[in-house]
Design a protein around this motif. Sequence first.
Motif, short mmCIF file in Angstrom:
data_model
loop_
_atom_site.label_atom_id
_atom_site.label_comp_id
_atom_site.label_asym_id
_atom_site.label_seq_id
_atom_site.Cartn_x
_atom_site.Cartn_y
_atom_site.Cartn_z
N PHE A 43 0.84 -1.20 0.00
CA PHE A 43 0.00 0.00 0.00
C PHE A 43 0.88 1.25 0.00
O PHE A 43 0.62 2.22 -0.73
N THR A 44 1.93 1.23 0.80
CA THR A 44 2.87 2.35 0.84
C THR A 44 3.54 2.57 -0.51
O THR A 44 3.69 3.71 -0.96
N ALA A 45 3.90 1.47 -1.17
CA ALA A 45 4.53 1.58 -2.49
C ALA A 45 3.58 2.19 -3.51
O ALA A 45 3.98 3.00 -4.36
N GLY A 46 2.29 1.83 -3.43
CA GLY A 46 1.30 2.41 -4.33
C GLY A 46 1.19 3.91 -4.15
O GLY A 46 1.06 4.67 -5.11
N LEU A 47 1.24 4.35 -2.88
CA LEU A 47 1.22 5.79 -2.60
C LEU A 47 2.49 6.46 -3.11
O LEU A 47 2.44 7.52 -3.75
N ASN A 48 3.62 5.84 -2.84
CA ASN A 48 4.90 6.47 -3.17
C ASN A 48 5.14 6.58 -4.67
O ASN A 48 5.64 7.61 -5.16
N VAL A 49 4.82 5.52 -5.42
CA VAL A 49 5.06 5.58 -6.86
C VAL A 49 4.14 6.62 -7.50
O VAL A 49 4.47 7.20 -8.55
N SER A 50 3.01 6.91 -6.85
CA SER A 50 2.06 7.89 -7.38
C SER A 50 2.58 9.32 -7.28
O SER A 50 2.05 10.23 -7.94
N ILE A 51 3.60 9.52 -6.47
CA ILE A 51 4.21 10.85 -6.39
C ILE A 51 4.72 11.27 -7.77
O ILE A 51 4.69 12.44 -8.14
N GLY A 52 5.19 10.29 -8.55
CA GLY A 52 5.64 10.59 -9.92
C GLY A 52 4.51 11.14 -10.77
O GLY A 52 4.70 12.07 -11.56
N ALA A 53 3.29 10.58 -10.63
CA ALA A 53 2.14 11.08 -11.38
C ALA A 53 1.78 12.50 -10.94
O ALA A 53 1.44 13.35 -11.77
N LEU A 54 1.85 12.75 -9.63
CA LEU A 54 1.58 14.10 -9.13
C LEU A 54 2.56 15.11 -9.72
O LEU A 54 2.15 16.19 -10.17
N LEU A 55 3.82 14.76 -9.72
CA LEU A 55 4.84 15.68 -10.25
C LEU A 55 4.69 15.91 -11.75
O LEU A 55 4.92 17.02 -12.24
N MET A 56 4.28 14.88 -12.48
CA MET A 56 4.04 15.07 -13.91
C MET A 56 2.88 16.03 -14.14
O MET A 56 2.94 16.91 -15.01
N GLY A 57 1.80 15.85 -13.35
CA GLY A 57 0.67 16.76 -13.47
C GLY A 57 1.04 18.18 -13.09
O GLY A 57 0.58 19.14 -13.73
N MET A 58 1.87 18.33 -12.07
CA MET A 58 2.32 19.66 -11.66
C MET A 58 3.17 20.31 -12.75
O MET A 58 3.05 21.50 -13.02
N ALA A 59 4.04 19.52 -13.38
CA ALA A 59 4.89 20.05 -14.45
C ALA A 59 4.03 20.55 -15.61
O ALA A 59 4.29 21.62 -16.17
#
Length: 282
Positions: A43-59
């Motif tokens: 579950f933690t890994a699912g949250l953590n890998v999603s940080i990449g999606a957040l950063l892409m959206g922010m970019a």
Amino acid sequence: MASNEQTGTPEPTLGVRQILQRELVIALKQIKRPTSGLFIAGFTAGLNVSIGALLMGMALTFSGGFSSALIQRFVLANVATVGFVIVIIGQTELFTAHIMLGVLPVIDHRASLAELGRLWGVVYVANLLGCVVFAGLIAVAGPPLEIFTPEAADTLAGALLPLPWWLILLSGIIAGWLMGLATWLVAAGRDTVGQVVLIWMITGIIGFGPFHHALLGTTEVLSAMFLGQGITLGQLGHFLLWTTIGNTVGGTVFVALLNYGQAIKSGAPGEIEVDPESLGKE
């Protein structure tokens, strides 16, 4: 090559058999891990890998539009790797890393298919739940904070969804291959900095494609769905099915099986006879 802190002499590079032995130890520990521990780490890994999606959206949100597709892909690839670095260096349980690791003890006859199925199943479900929660967080907080717009989410999902099943499958195979390769090579890294560089280089290719990664892509697609971009459950299921199969094939065949075969057939250094007089001769 790393150096020994006490003597200052370079440490020998790990051979392929040594890497295999190290990976087998890690994989066996994960297979024997209690279900509750696997689930929490997944579950933690699912949250953590999603940080990449957040950063892409922010970019995409902050850029106001990139001057070229090349620059956009380069930027998105570099920020997407952050999630993978956090997951792998943090030693949480990501399904696409377990594809390669989990298969090794089965090939080596140290674990059963049932144990592999339990490992994959628990980690996969836990990863997906982590992605769902994070995508919900993006949808709730992203627009009000003006860091993740619906348009950015639509751009990310649009690069993954409108493709035929066979193309998603092939793209997933490449992503699974790269993810397994990153996991394999990290075992050869002698320090954290070297490991981060390896992860950054290899997983950056996934974002640059963008190639289909079952977990990172799920957060991207779900974010667009939650932000009202007209994505259906059928489209999500189509994406997940073929991406997951592709990731599994890529990690199993192109990393686990090939590297295991290479390690077994390579022979120990002492088994290879070299005639010193023949060195340097054509």
